[in-house]
Scaffold this motif. Sequence first.
Motif, short mmCIF file in Angstrom:
data_model
loop_
_atom_site.label_atom_id
_atom_site.label_comp_id
_atom_site.label_asym_id
_atom_site.label_seq_id
_atom_site.Cartn_x
_atom_site.Cartn_y
_atom_site.Cartn_z
N ASP A 1 38.23 4.99 15.63
CA ASP A 1 37.34 6.14 15.92
C ASP A 1 35.91 6.11 15.95
O ASP A 1 35.76 4.91 15.69
N LEU B 1 34.05 12.34 11.76
CA LEU B 1 34.46 11.53 12.84
C LEU B 1 34.60 12.57 14.24
O LEU B 1 34.87 13.53 14.20
N LEU C 1 31.71 7.29 14.97
CA LEU C 1 31.04 8.29 13.91
C LEU C 1 29.81 8.40 14.78
O LEU C 1 28.80 7.39 15.08
N VAL D 1 35.64 2.08 12.03
CA VAL D 1 35.11 3.33 12.69
C VAL D 1 33.85 2.67 13.18
O VAL D 1 32.93 2.25 12.42
#
Length: 183
Positions: free
Chosen positions: A16, A34, A18, A64
């Motif tokens: 993912d 996120l 950010l 992330v």
Amino acid sequence: MLFAESFAAADAPVSDHLVLPYDARCRSRQRVRLVGGEEMGYVLPAGTVLRHGDRLLAGDGRVVEVAAAPEELLEVRARDSLLLTRAAYHLGNRHVPVQLGDGFLRLQPDHVLGDMLRRLACSVSEVVAPFDPEGGAYGAAHGHGEAPAHGHDYRPTKGRRVVDAHDPGQGPHRSPAKIHEFK
């Protein structure tokens, strides 16, 4: 909630992203959302600044990737490299976070600094772009893929967050860190 307190290797597969503006990436402890919608908290050593491309390692092994969000900035250009170097010198002398680019400097909007740069014969324009300034020679830099080199447990008490020295009113010569309830 996903939780991270260390960095992943630069080549670790990403699950993912950010996306944060620079001021938010200067906070070493916070709760965020996120891109995929999941909430994540992270607690990193005080003074850590997340850089565009950094990868955080969550407790469950997911990675992330951090991205610099587009924000309003001043872009400085000059007719030659000496003038641009002079501008960088004067901004550095004022301890202003500055992003260095090929033929330009970027900084957060400040009309006083904009006027100073124009008096130095630089061209100053407003742009919207990701902001990833230099870390500084004495900054709390970290190598990509390196875990913090200390044995402290920075995980906050459940349901609380620690406000670090980068929050307004905090710092080594101000009041001590406070603990706030998550909302």
